[in-house]
Write an enzyme that holds these catalytic residues in place. Structure first.
Site, PDB file in Angstrom:
ATOM      1  N   HIS A  18     -10.408  37.267  -6.411  1.00 43.06           N
ATOM      2  CA  HIS A  18      -9.995  35.965  -5.902  1.00 43.06           C
ATOM      3  C   HIS A  18      -8.477  35.910  -5.836  1.00 43.06           C
ATOM      4  O   HIS A  18      -7.796  35.645  -6.826  1.00 43.06           O
ATOM      5  CB  HIS A  18     -10.528  34.862  -6.808  1.00 43.06           C
ATOM      6  CG  HIS A  18     -10.520  33.493  -6.174  1.00 43.06           C
ATOM      7  ND1 HIS A  18      -9.756  33.184  -5.065  1.00 43.06           N
ATOM      8  CD2 HIS A  18     -11.198  32.346  -6.488  1.00 43.06           C
ATOM      9  CE1 HIS A  18      -9.946  31.921  -4.729  1.00 43.06           C
ATOM     10  NE2 HIS A  18     -10.826  31.386  -5.579  1.00 43.06           N
ATOM     11  N   HIS A  69      -6.171  30.365  -2.554  1.00 44.03           N
ATOM     12  CA  HIS A  69      -6.264  28.963  -2.956  1.00 44.03           C
ATOM     13  C   HIS A  69      -5.340  28.547  -4.108  1.00 44.03           C
ATOM     14  O   HIS A  69      -5.563  27.541  -4.760  1.00 44.03           O
ATOM     15  CB  HIS A  69      -7.713  28.607  -3.313  1.00 44.03           C
ATOM     16  CG  HIS A  69      -8.673  28.925  -2.225  1.00 44.03           C
ATOM     17  ND1 HIS A  69     -10.032  29.027  -2.425  1.00 44.03           N
ATOM     18  CD2 HIS A  69      -8.473  29.191  -0.896  1.00 44.03           C
ATOM     19  CE1 HIS A  69     -10.638  29.338  -1.286  1.00 44.03           C
ATOM     20  NE2 HIS A  69      -9.707  29.442  -0.350  1.00 44.03           N
ATOM     21  N   TYR A  87      -4.651  30.216  -6.980  1.00 44.36           N
ATOM     22  CA  TYR A  87      -4.954  30.705  -8.328  1.00 44.36           C
ATOM     23  C   TYR A  87      -4.027  31.873  -8.664  1.00 44.36           C
ATOM     24  O   TYR A  87      -3.126  32.197  -7.904  1.00 44.36           O
ATOM     25  CB  TYR A  87      -6.439  31.041  -8.428  1.00 44.36           C
ATOM     26  CG  TYR A  87      -7.303  29.818  -8.234  1.00 44.36           C
ATOM     27  CD1 TYR A  87      -7.253  28.767  -9.146  1.00 44.36           C
ATOM     28  CD2 TYR A  87      -8.116  29.675  -7.119  1.00 44.36           C
ATOM     29  CE1 TYR A  87      -8.005  27.608  -8.960  1.00 44.36           C
ATOM     30  CE2 TYR A  87      -8.878  28.528  -6.919  1.00 44.36           C
ATOM     31  CZ  TYR A  87      -8.817  27.501  -7.847  1.00 44.36           C
ATOM     32  OH  TYR A  87      -9.556  26.362  -7.656  1.00 44.36           O
TER      33      TYR A  87
END
Length: 373
Positions: free
Chosen positions: A177, A180, A182
């Protein structure tokens, strides 16, 4: 176009096999990762296995799980989000993978560290600090801990251990990931990365942390075990943020990641149909494929007549046709399409789309997500 012809077209376009590393997928439909917080204590149970197995049985070619926390004290901000470490959680995930495979699907865990978006004092480890490349949050909230080189090594090791565990548990690949806002994305974005060492600076230097994670994971798993990298221009509550203002900047960001071992880029946009840069109709996934030659996954309000943020906030999402999506996939602008809210709401979305049962698609009503199984 008649309903019959539209159905045939959808089947022809979407029911094409595709390979990622050593993984052969039966079609081009991917389930996008969506956090639900249904894993008390961070352990996925039988209900989580059944939830994913239903989507596999419903025709999804590849499932990417909700974000799962890597083994680092500051990785998470909820004790109901699943973790990807510890014997109990890994046993639960093994059962999830087995259930999905029994239903005919493929599945990858999304490995996640929230970084500076962690809420101070939140579980699962209440006294863990908020950490980031420069201790700078996405917005104007309290500052956090600037990661040392030792901290960076620890987080890279946590992702690496999780990658190896995913293969050992029987998963079909992993997704990192990096989107977004993070932790990985905090290193990529100039707003949150103000470092003056080799992990900061220009866009290529800011990619070093992500590149080292990819390279370490690549060494920890089999050569044909797929590694996906999720990226985005936008950040949570910062929808106009951009990592790259031009194709050249995007290439400078993607090239080191591709060289480090990324098999496919999962390019998160709020509206998949919008062009990414002036002068071309290509969306973000289209540009990533063009610039790297790697496989790409596109995502962003597929199957909805309003964007996913509005649906999440409570507006009803009506089913829209996917003609524009099919046109882009017919010309191979990108390789796979990820479905989020529409598939969360309707486990049989893929089967209905592929077999002309669009009149049976379920609109997404407001305030339903917390109870979906």
């Amino acid at each position: 176009m008649t309903s019959s012809n539209a159905s045939t077209r959808a089947s022809d376009v979407l029911v094409r096999p595709f390979s990622l590393g050593g993984l052969d997928l039966p079609n081009r439909i991917v389930m996008a990762p969506m956090t639900r917080e249904f894993s008390p204590g961070g352990v996925p149970g039988a209900d989580v296995a059944a939830y994913y197995a239903r989507r596999a049985a419903g025709g999804v070619g590849l499932i990417i799980t909700e974000g799962t926390y890597v083994d680092h004290a500051s990785a998470g901000t909820s004790d109901r989000v699943p973790r990807f470490h510890g014997a109990d959680a890994l046993a639960g995930w093994t059962a999830v993978a087995e259930a999905v495979h029994a239903a005919g699907g493929a599945i990858m865990p999304q490995l996640w560290h929230v970084g500076m978006t962690r809420a101070a004092g939140a579980p699962p480890i209440a006294d863990a600090p908020r950490v980031g490349p420069s201790g700078i949050p996405l917005s104007g909230s309290a500052q956090g801990h600037t990661m040392t080189l030792s901290d960076i090594d620890d987080v890279i090791a946590a992702f690496t251990t999780a990658a190896a565990a995913a293969e050992a548990c029987g998963f079909d690949g992993i997704e990192l990931h990096g989107a977004h806002g993070y932790l990985i994305d905090q290193f990529l974005w100039s707003h949150t990365n103000r470092r003056d060492d080799s992990y900061g600076g220009d866009i290529t230097s800011r990619t070093r942390f992500a590149t080292e994670i990819v390279a370490a994971c690549r060494k920890a798993v089999s050569p044909d075990f797929p590694i996906l990298f999720r990226m985005s221009q936008w950040k949570s509550d910062h929808y106009q943020a951009r990592l790259a203002e031009s194709p050249a900047e995007l290439e400078a960001f993607l090239t080191p990641l591709a060289a480090a071992g990324v098999d496919a880029f999962h390019c998160s946009t709020r509206r998949f149909w919008l062009p990414e840069f002036e002068g071309s109709e290509l969306n973000l996934a289209g540009w990533a494929k063009k610039l790297t030659g790697k496989a790409t996954i596109s995502v962003g309000s597929v199957g909805l007549d309003n964007e996913f943020i509005e649906v999440f906030q409570g507006r009803t999402g009506r089913v829209s046709d996917i003609t524009g999506l099919l046109e882009r996939m017919e010309r191979d602008e990108f390789d796979l399409i990820a479905i989020g809210r529409a598939l969360l709401n309707d486990p049989l979305w893929a089967d209905k789309i592929l077999h002309g049962r669009t009149n049976e698609l379920t609109p997404i009503g407001p305030h339903k997500f917390a109870t979906l199984r």
